[in-house]
Structure formats: C-alpha cells, structure tokens
Design a protein around this motif. Structure first.
Motif, PDB file in Angstrom:
ATOM      1  N   ARG A  65       0.831  -1.212   0.000  1.00 51.83           N
ATOM      2  CA  ARG A  65       0.000   0.000   0.000  1.00 51.83           C
ATOM      3  C   ARG A  65       0.859   1.253   0.000  1.00 51.83           C
ATOM      4  N   PHE A  66       0.387   2.233  -0.741  1.00 48.20           N
ATOM      5  CA  PHE A  66       1.017   3.550  -0.751  1.00 48.20           C
ATOM      6  C   PHE A  66       0.368   4.409   0.319  1.00 48.20           C
ATOM      7  N   GLU A  67       1.192   5.170   1.041  1.00 47.10           N
ATOM      8  CA  GLU A  67       0.688   6.108   2.044  1.00 47.10           C
ATOM      9  C   GLU A  67       1.369   7.456   1.854  1.00 47.10           C
ATOM     10  N   LEU A  68       0.625   8.489   2.105  1.00 48.53           N
ATOM     11  CA  LEU A  68       1.152   9.845   2.030  1.00 48.53           C
ATOM     12  C   LEU A  68       2.234  10.033   3.082  1.00 48.53           C
ATOM     13  N   ALA A  69       3.316  10.681   2.717  1.00 48.97           N
ATOM     14  CA  ALA A  69       4.415  10.980   3.646  1.00 48.97           C
ATOM     15  C   ALA A  69       4.597  12.497   3.668  1.00 48.97           C
ATOM     16  N   GLY A  70       4.359  13.098   4.791  1.00 48.94           N
ATOM     17  CA  GLY A  70       4.513  14.546   4.890  1.00 48.94           C
ATOM     18  C   GLY A  70       3.297  15.284   4.361  1.00 48.94           C
ATOM     19  N   GLN A  71       3.478  16.563   4.173  1.00 47.50           N
ATOM     20  CA  GLN A  71       2.388  17.450   3.763  1.00 47.50           C
ATOM     21  C   GLN A  71       2.524  17.809   2.279  1.00 47.50           C
ATOM     22  N   PRO A  72       1.514  17.523   1.461  1.00 49.92           N
ATOM     23  CA  PRO A  72       1.563  17.936   0.061  1.00 49.92           C
ATOM     24  C   PRO A  72       1.620  19.453  -0.048  1.00 49.92           C
ATOM     25  N   GLU A  73       2.240  19.915  -1.116  1.00 48.01           N
ATOM     26  CA  GLU A  73       2.335  21.350  -1.388  1.00 48.01           C
ATOM     27  C   GLU A  73       1.845  21.614  -2.795  1.00 48.01           C
ATOM     28  N   GLY A  74       1.299  22.793  -2.986  1.00 49.98           N
ATOM     29  CA  GLY A  74       0.859  23.153  -4.317  1.00 49.98           C
ATOM     30  C   GLY A  74       0.793  24.652  -4.494  1.00 49.98           C
ATOM     31  N   HIS A  75       0.907  25.056  -5.724  1.00 48.27           N
ATOM     32  CA  HIS A  75       0.668  26.442  -6.110  1.00 48.27           C
ATOM     33  C   HIS A  75       0.343  26.480  -7.592  1.00 48.27           C
ATOM     34  N   HIS A  76      -0.438  27.452  -7.973  1.00 55.50           N
ATOM     35  CA  HIS A  76      -0.892  27.587  -9.349  1.00 55.50           C
ATOM     36  C   HIS A  76      -1.422  26.243  -9.847  1.00 55.50           C
ATOM     37  N   GLU A  77      -0.856  25.700 -10.895  1.00 52.58           N
ATOM     38  CA  GLU A  77      -1.331  24.414 -11.445  1.00 52.58           C
ATOM     39  C   GLU A  77      -0.425  23.258 -11.043  1.00 52.58           C
ATOM     40  N   ALA A  78       0.408  23.436 -10.029  1.00 53.06           N
ATOM     41  CA  ALA A  78       1.387  22.409  -9.672  1.00 53.06           C
ATOM     42  C   ALA A  78       1.121  21.863  -8.269  1.00 53.06           C
TER      43      ALA A  78
END
Length: 119
Positions: A65-78
């Motif tokens: 299984r894949f699990e999220l590690a840390g906090q995702p980041e985003g800005h604009h379309e990324a």
C-alpha cells in the motif's frame, strides 16, 4: 493550495484500489483523459494506460500500500507530494516524490515520479 492534500490522497487511492472497476473510476476522477505518467521505471498515458500501469504494479507487489508521507504542497497548477510504499507486514520498502500538473478542472494532466529510496 488547499486542494494539494485532496489531490494527493485521491491519487494514492487510485494506486491502492484493488478492484479493477473501482480503480478505473478513480483514475478517471483523478486524471485527465490524455494524462501522462512517468517515473524512472515506467511511462504511461491516458486512463487505460495509467490504469494498466497501476494494475501491473499491484500484481508485482500484492498486498502493498502507498501512504502519504509529509504534507503535500501546491501552487498555481502544480502539486508536489511524497509517499511511502509499505509491504503487507508494514515495512517501508520505497519512498518517492511525485510532481503533478493540473488542468483547469483540478485533475492531473501529468505526473512525474521520483524514487527517493528503494529498500
């Protein structure tokens, strides 16, 4: 970007979905029709190609299984997020970071994956 966490979670749900019909539906929710996916070991495009790639990874690593590690980041379309792949016994066997570009409706148009650590 408030949606970075939602996008990362939905993306990993697609990678973890074992039921082929449910997985195809999840891929369609997360990715645009012409989306591309590339990492050091694979490249795929479109809903059918990405779904087939996910299915092949699941076949190679049953019960992982894949699990999220840390906090995702985003800005604009990324969006950028890291993940950990866990074996059925809970051991972390790989870590990676994925970078995605979104289209206007918030779905992934492309994902480039990087392997940070493979056990």
């Amino acid at each position: 970007m408030d949606s970075a966490n939602r996008i990362a979670e939905q993306y990993l749900q697609a990678w973890n979905e074992r039921d082929p019909v449910a997985r195809r539906a999840q891929v369609a929710r997360v990715f645009t029709l012409e989306a591309t996916y590339t990492d050091p070991m694979a490249a795929s495009s479109g809903h059918l190609g990405i779904d087939a790639l996910i299915g092949a990874v699941q076949d190679k690593f049953p019960g992982f299984r894949f699990e999220l590690a840390g906090q995702p980041e985003g800005h604009h379309e990324a969006v950028r997020f890291s993940w950990t792949l866990h074996a059925p016994d809970g051991a972390a066997v790989a870590r990676g970071t994925d970078f995605g570009l979104l289209d206007g409706d918030g779905r992934l148009a492309s994902v480039t994956g990087f392997l940070d650590n493979v056990a």
